[in-house]
Design a protein around this motif. Sequence first.
Motif, PDB file in Angstrom:
ATOM      1  N   UNK A 261       0.831  -1.213   0.000  1.00 18.43           N
ATOM      2  CA  UNK A 261       0.000   0.000   0.000  1.00 18.43           C
ATOM      3  C   UNK A 261       0.862   1.257   0.000  1.00 18.43           C
ATOM      4  N   UNK A 262       1.929   1.233   0.804  1.00 16.20           N
ATOM      5  CA  UNK A 262       2.832   2.393   0.843  1.00 16.20           C
ATOM      6  C   UNK A 262       3.503   2.601  -0.508  1.00 16.20           C
ATOM      7  N   UNK A 263       3.903   1.469  -1.135  1.00 11.81           N
ATOM      8  CA  UNK A 263       4.570   1.562  -2.435  1.00 11.81           C
ATOM      9  C   UNK A 263       3.646   2.165  -3.479  1.00 11.81           C
ATOM     10  N   UNK A 264       2.384   1.704  -3.496  1.00 12.01           N
ATOM     11  CA  UNK A 264       1.424   2.243  -4.475  1.00 12.01           C
ATOM     12  C   UNK A 264       1.143   3.709  -4.199  1.00 12.01           C
ATOM     13  N   UNK A 265       1.046   4.026  -2.905  1.00 16.22           N
ATOM     14  CA  UNK A 265       0.799   5.428  -2.537  1.00 16.22           C
ATOM     15  C   UNK A 265       1.956   6.317  -3.003  1.00 16.22           C
ATOM     16  N   UNK A 266       3.178   5.825  -2.787  1.00 15.48           N
ATOM     17  CA  UNK A 266       4.352   6.592  -3.207  1.00 15.48           C
ATOM     18  C   UNK A 266       4.410   6.732  -4.722  1.00 15.48           C
ATOM     19  N   UNK A 267       4.041   5.647  -5.436  1.00 15.04           N
ATOM     20  CA  UNK A 267       4.030   5.713  -6.904  1.00 15.04           C
ATOM     21  C   UNK A 267       3.034   6.754  -7.388  1.00 15.04           C
ATOM     22  N   UNK A 268       1.837   6.762  -6.748  1.00 14.48           N
ATOM     23  CA  UNK A 268       0.817   7.732  -7.136  1.00 14.48           C
ATOM     24  C   UNK A 268       1.279   9.151  -6.827  1.00 14.48           C
ATOM     25  N   UNK A 269       1.864   9.315  -5.639  1.00 18.46           N
ATOM     26  CA  UNK A 269       2.356  10.638  -5.251  1.00 18.46           C
ATOM     27  C   UNK A 269       3.469  11.085  -6.189  1.00 18.46           C
ATOM     28  N   UNK A 270       4.370  10.136  -6.517  1.00 21.64           N
ATOM     29  CA  UNK A 270       5.489  10.474  -7.396  1.00 21.64           C
ATOM     30  C   UNK A 270       4.990  10.974  -8.743  1.00 21.64           C
ATOM     31  N   UNK A 271       4.002  10.254  -9.291  1.00 18.60           N
ATOM     32  CA  UNK A 271       3.454  10.639 -10.593  1.00 18.60           C
ATOM     33  C   UNK A 271       2.854  12.039 -10.536  1.00 18.60           C
ATOM     34  N   UNK A 272       2.034  12.293  -9.495  1.00 21.06           N
ATOM     35  CA  UNK A 272       1.389  13.593  -9.389  1.00 21.06           C
ATOM     36  C   UNK A 272       2.414  14.697  -9.092  1.00 21.06           C
ATOM     37  N   UNK A 273       3.369  14.369  -8.232  1.00 19.78           N
ATOM     38  CA  UNK A 273       4.389  15.385  -7.902  1.00 19.78           C
ATOM     39  C   UNK A 273       5.262  15.700  -9.105  1.00 19.78           C
ATOM     40  N   UNK A 274       5.551  14.673  -9.897  1.00 21.20           N
ATOM     41  CA  UNK A 274       6.358  14.900 -11.103  1.00 21.20           C
ATOM     42  C   UNK A 274       5.608  15.807 -12.070  1.00 21.20           C
ATOM     43  N   UNK A 275       4.310  15.565 -12.212  1.00 24.06           N
ATOM     44  CA  UNK A 275       3.502  16.409 -13.095  1.00 24.06           C
ATOM     45  C   UNK A 275       3.473  17.848 -12.583  1.00 24.06           C
ATOM     46  N   UNK A 276       3.291  17.997 -11.258  1.00 30.68           N
ATOM     47  CA  UNK A 276       3.268  19.341 -10.683  1.00 30.68           C
ATOM     48  C   UNK A 276       4.607  20.048 -10.889  1.00 30.68           C
ATOM     49  N   UNK A 277       5.690  19.276 -10.759  1.00 28.29           N
ATOM     50  CA  UNK A 277       7.020  19.844 -10.959  1.00 28.29           C
ATOM     51  C   UNK A 277       7.200  20.322 -12.398  1.00 28.29           C
ATOM     52  N   UNK A 278       6.727  19.521 -13.338  1.00 26.07           N
ATOM     53  CA  UNK A 278       6.807  19.885 -14.765  1.00 26.07           C
ATOM     54  C   UNK A 278       6.011  21.169 -15.020  1.00 26.07           C
ATOM     55  N   UNK A 279       4.806  21.238 -14.450  1.00 25.55           N
ATOM     56  CA  UNK A 279       3.971  22.422 -14.649  1.00 25.55           C
ATOM     57  C   UNK A 279       4.620  23.665 -14.049  1.00 25.55           C
ATOM     58  N   UNK A 280       5.240  23.507 -12.885  1.00 25.55           N
ATOM     59  CA  UNK A 280       5.888  24.654 -12.256  1.00 25.55           C
ATOM     60  C   UNK A 280       7.079  25.139 -13.091  1.00 25.55           C
TER      61      UNK A 280
END
Length: 525
Positions: A261-280
């Motif tokens: 569960x932690x791994x999936x949560x981190x994967x989801x967070x990573x994907x969203x954070x990466x997108x946010x980083x790209x947008x910024x």
Amino acid sequence: MTGQQLKNSILQMAVQGKLVPQDPNDEPASVLLERIRAEKEQLIKEGKIKKEKNPSIIFRGADNLPYEKIGKNERVCIADDVPFEIPESWEWARWGTLSESIQYGYNAPAQENGRIKMVRISDIQDNSVMWETVPYCDIKEGEIDAYLLKPNDILFARTGGTVGKSYLVQEVPEEAIYAGYLIRTRYSNQLCPQYLKYFMESELYWSQLREGTIATAQPNCNGKTLGNMLVPIPPSHEQIRIVEKLNAVMTHVIEYDTVDSKSKHLNNIFSERLKKSILQEAVQGKLVPQDPADEPASILLERIRAEKQKLVAEGKIKKDKHESVIFRRDNSHYEKLDGVERCIDDEIPFEIPESWAWTRIGSITELITSGSRDWAKYYAETGALFLRMGNLSKNSFTLRLNNLQRVQLPQKAEGTRTALQAGDLLFSITGEVGMLGLIPDKFETAYVNQHIAVLRFFPDIRNKYLPYLLLTDYAQKFYKGNQHGIKNSFRLDSIYNVLVPIPPSQEQKRIIDKIEKLFHKITVI
């Protein structure tokens, strides 16, 4: 494989006789079941339990196939009903055959004080009873014994969203009965309670429950369904070995599930954070290189101001009461508002390239408005689309076109001013502020309600750059810092005042193309 899938797989092995080895010295389950039947008959004679109307006996025939005899009926081969093979020393049995009783709970209102505690479905959490918060009820003294809970009773939820949920009573710290939406099953002490509880967590149990569940607004399952369930019964000693093995293994399954569960949560967070980083990076001018041949954004904004003045003169849009013009001077940023210039360096959140410019959203929009409150009387099977907050997205600006409502509006109805156009950006202004939806080309006639703002940008900037910008952490921080009221609302004038960095037109196109290519790669990964 998820933790639940791993647990299901292990339980399936357990009930199929594949988890622990069979011991040829074990007394066969057939002898155990004979003893349970004899014990049950004695209890019936003593008047302690009721006689079954049509008792079931399942046995192996000479052809090694399972047969069942119900009451006085002829025996019937049930090979098609049996879901899988079990070891030679095991037997199939109906839950009703194993049970001394299957009894519905007591119906009474819960009270802070009363004669006795009454356990409800909601009091059972994570395979334990929250005894501290279990309410009381009033019940006649002579009825208590029939509903009294004892260790090793199994409770079964027969209705609602938790239908099928089971609980093995291990201790009763004080006298307690159980409520009407529960069924209690009692069975011979020659059976291992933990084995039966593990069976009630297996896919075999849940599949039989689904077949017997009545699908209504409140799904429910009765005692007859429970009594008819086929249960694979191992020899007594093997039941204990299975439980010991499961107890040891499930500790590791829980650990695996936690890590998974932690791994999936981190994967989801990573994907969203990466997108946010790209947008910024995109809105700070760091995602694509600048081209000195591009027309500067200041000229683009001058052109938009001229277009705005023309539309005002033609009466097509209203004049800004407080028109804003932002410009650079002496390496600082200034805003001219109502004829007064002021330095706004303290409002500028980050540096942007020389060819870019800052502006307020209100300066580059033809329209910022919200929908109408008066819609229910216009709901219809056909007509214009009526978009609500459920049609907007939290982490994108893609319209969600499920659960669409339609309206039949009279020609001059309140709200027709919000007829949407291609390129309009929808923005939620209450509740989950900042959810978005971009109206695509060739979209049918549609309107919005009062919880949504419509942003109509000027054609020169009507693309995906600004929708992407409004997904950034920078923009969302602005929403959170400027909400009002108990229900969280974002005013239209707050939208007007959002500071946005504007690149040259050609760079906007390059930025959009780069974002979409990178987002596609993230999705594929």
